[in-house]
Design an enzyme around this catalytic site. Structure first.
Site, PDB file in Angstrom:
ATOM      1  N   THR A   1       0.814  -1.211   0.000  1.00 46.11           N
ATOM      2  CA  THR A   1       0.000   0.000   0.000  1.00 46.11           C
ATOM      3  C   THR A   1       0.856   1.273   0.000  1.00 46.11           C
ATOM      4  O   THR A   1       1.901   1.324   0.634  1.00 46.11           O
ATOM      5  CB  THR A   1      -0.927   0.014   1.226  1.00 46.11           C
ATOM      6  OG1 THR A   1      -1.651  -1.222   1.265  1.00 46.11           O
ATOM      7  CG2 THR A   1      -1.905   1.160   1.162  1.00 46.11           C
TER       8      THR A   1
ATOM      9  N   THR B   1       2.916  -3.989   8.068  1.00 45.52           N
ATOM     10  CA  THR B   1       2.845  -4.747   9.316  1.00 45.52           C
ATOM     11  C   THR B   1       4.222  -5.273   9.699  1.00 45.52           C
ATOM     12  O   THR B   1       4.908  -5.886   8.877  1.00 45.52           O
ATOM     13  CB  THR B   1       1.863  -5.920   9.174  1.00 45.52           C
ATOM     14  OG1 THR B   1       0.567  -5.412   8.841  1.00 45.52           O
ATOM     15  CG2 THR B   1       1.767  -6.721  10.463  1.00 45.52           C
TER      16      THR B   1
ATOM     17  N   GLU C   1      -4.987  -7.288   3.304  1.00 42.72           N
ATOM     18  CA  GLU C   1      -4.986  -8.321   2.249  1.00 42.72           C
ATOM     19  C   GLU C   1      -6.184  -8.173   1.319  1.00 42.72           C
ATOM     20  O   GLU C   1      -6.606  -9.138   0.681  1.00 42.72           O
ATOM     21  CB  GLU C   1      -4.957  -9.731   2.851  1.00 42.72           C
ATOM     22  CG  GLU C   1      -3.752 -10.004   3.728  1.00 42.72           C
ATOM     23  CD  GLU C   1      -2.440  -9.878   2.978  1.00 42.72           C
ATOM     24  OE1 GLU C   1      -2.134 -10.744   2.145  1.00 42.72           O
ATOM     25  OE2 GLU C   1      -1.714  -8.906   3.232  1.00 42.72           O
ATOM     26  N   GLY C   2      -6.730  -6.977   1.222  1.00 45.80           N
ATOM     27  CA  GLY C   2      -7.860  -6.713   0.332  1.00 45.80           C
ATOM     28  C   GLY C   2      -9.143  -6.550   1.114  1.00 45.80           C
ATOM     29  O   GLY C   2      -9.547  -7.446   1.849  1.00 45.80           O
TER      30      GLY C   2
ATOM     31  N   GLN D   1     -14.891  -5.167  -0.082  1.00 49.34           N
ATOM     32  CA  GLN D   1     -15.357  -4.768  -1.413  1.00 49.34           C
ATOM     33  C   GLN D   1     -14.454  -5.328  -2.516  1.00 49.34           C
ATOM     34  O   GLN D   1     -14.948  -5.758  -3.578  1.00 49.34           O
ATOM     35  CB  GLN D   1     -15.413  -3.237  -1.498  1.00 49.34           C
ATOM     36  CG  GLN D   1     -16.458  -2.592  -0.603  1.00 49.34           C
ATOM     37  CD  GLN D   1     -16.040  -2.530   0.867  1.00 49.34           C
ATOM     38  OE1 GLN D   1     -14.862  -2.722   1.184  1.00 49.34           O
ATOM     39  NE2 GLN D   1     -16.991  -2.260   1.741  1.00 49.34           N
TER      40      GLN D   1
END
Length: 397
Positions: free
Chosen positions: A130, A162, A374-375, A378
């Protein structure tokens, strides 16, 4: 055809060992590190040593070929799923802080060639995807990797990494040619000691506070060309499917984390319901029982569905079957379900559920990230819809 849902006995030791760690190590210090954000949980160092020994002893089981008449095999993916589930029953943030078990390690396992698997076998790798300019749209990566002789030069900024300040390596997604689009996005294993790699800040978060989350900048950071995972060739037909294969490994693990946390909360919810004098009777229709009992039965059935989705995704990965759809299904179902369960447990617990007298309110805070990283929910639904309808990312946005 009958389906055997019983887990192989070879995993019994994994489940027992990880559950004991969750119960006797994680739970007692769970609140301590929730209140001491960014303080490293030193208690995990010994656990990391034991985990490494356990992985070495289990490696032969996971790489063992099934008998000629065996229809399938359960290996490293299923074992990792069970470990994540049991430890998340103890504490999700502490699980994400165990040295040597970063999300980047799953990326290495998914994409690396044999030589890289050997070379990076003992690293602790965070994963940096990200960026400030995008969240769930991984194709929008703008961090660049420019080839210069036998090295790549990385420039860019990654957020929400993370364990970014604790891991000794980070797997960085970067583009090697912006003009080509998503097909040029590759992943690189970057040592955190590399010149030009700096930790800009640590985030303060709603949950999983035992795990740190970093912003990392790359300013002319040079890494060897052989640290590019997989092939350096740009395949416009394949797009960035090779890099995205990482998610096929990590999404079932995140789903397992949600299932473990969900089970912890369900157990507490059951205790509350039964202590209030309400019997949970599976032989009677839920609609004819107390409203809270009916709600518990609904949540428990959703939890079971999450578990079955996740087992299927892990089994497919172990048997070299494409599992992109199933990985997203498991992540979507488990992520939505765990937030539902933990929030309902807080609600039923009333003042006790909302205060720090128990871990219930903490579990509700921790659960939300499992529906995001991890997505997001949506994104998973979008991926599933594309697969089911046979649409491309251009057709269905």
């Amino acid at each position: 055809m009958a389906i055997n849902l019983e887990l192989p006995k070879k995993f019994d030791s994994t489940v027992e060992r990880t559950h004991m760690a969750a119960e006797h190590l994680f739970r007692p210090i769970s609140r301590k590190y929730d209140q001491a954000e960014h303080e490293y949980p030193v208690e995990l160092d010994e656990l990391a040593k034991l985990a490494k020994q356990g992985r070495s002893s289990e490696k032969s089981d996971d790489t063992e070929k099934p008998a000629s008449d065996a229809p399938s095999v359960n290996g490293a993916n299923m074992r990792g799923l069970l470990s994540a589930l049991e430890m998340s029953w103890g504490d999700v943030g502490l699980l994400l802080s165990i040295p040597g078990q970063g999300l980047g390690n799953a990326a290495i396992a998914a994409v690396a060639n044999p030589e890289q698997l050997e070379r990076f076998g003992d690293v602790w790798a965070a994963m940096a995807i990200t960026e400030p300019s995008f969240g769930s749209d991984s194709a929008a990566v703008s961090t660049t990797a420019t080839l210069d002789g036998d090295e790549y030069i990385l420039n860019g900024e990654k957020i929400f990494v993370t364990a970014g300040s604790r891991a000794n390596h980070v797997v960085v997604w970067a583009t090697i040619d912006k003009s080509v689009g998503r097909a040029a996005i590759k992943s690189f294993v970057v040592p955190m000691t590399t010149d030009g790699v700096t930790i800009a800040r640590l985030e303060h978060k709603l949950g999983i506070k035992a795990s740190d989350t970093a912003v990392i900048r790359f300013e002319n950071a040079r890494v060897p060309a052989e640290n590019l995972l997989g092939s350096p060739e740009i395949d416009t037909k394949k797009a960035f499917g090779g890099v995205m294969q990482t998610f096929d490994n990590t999404r079932p693990v995140v789903a397992a984390m949600a299932i473990g946390l969900g089970r912890a909360s369900l157990e507490e919810l059951r205790r509350m319901v039964e202590e209030a004098g309400h019997e949970i009777d599976y032989d009677r229709p839920a609609s004819s029982q107390h409203a809270t009992v009916a709600e518990f039965i609904r949540l428990e059935s959703d939890w079971e569905a999450s578990w079955l989705h996740t087992v299927r995704a892990a089994w497919m990965a172990d048997n070299n079957q494409p599992n992109s759809t199933e990985a997203s299904m498991s992540k979507a179902k488990a992520g939505r379900t765990v937030t539902d369960i933990t929030n309902k447990t807080v609600e039923v617990g009333a003042t006790a559920g909302y205060s720090e007298t128990s871990l219930v309110e903490k579990w509700a805070r921790d659960s939300k990230i499992l529906d995001i990283f991890e997505g997001t929910q949506q994104i998973q639904q979008l991926i599933i819809a594309r697969r089911v309808l046979g649409k491309t990312s251009t057709d269905l946005k």
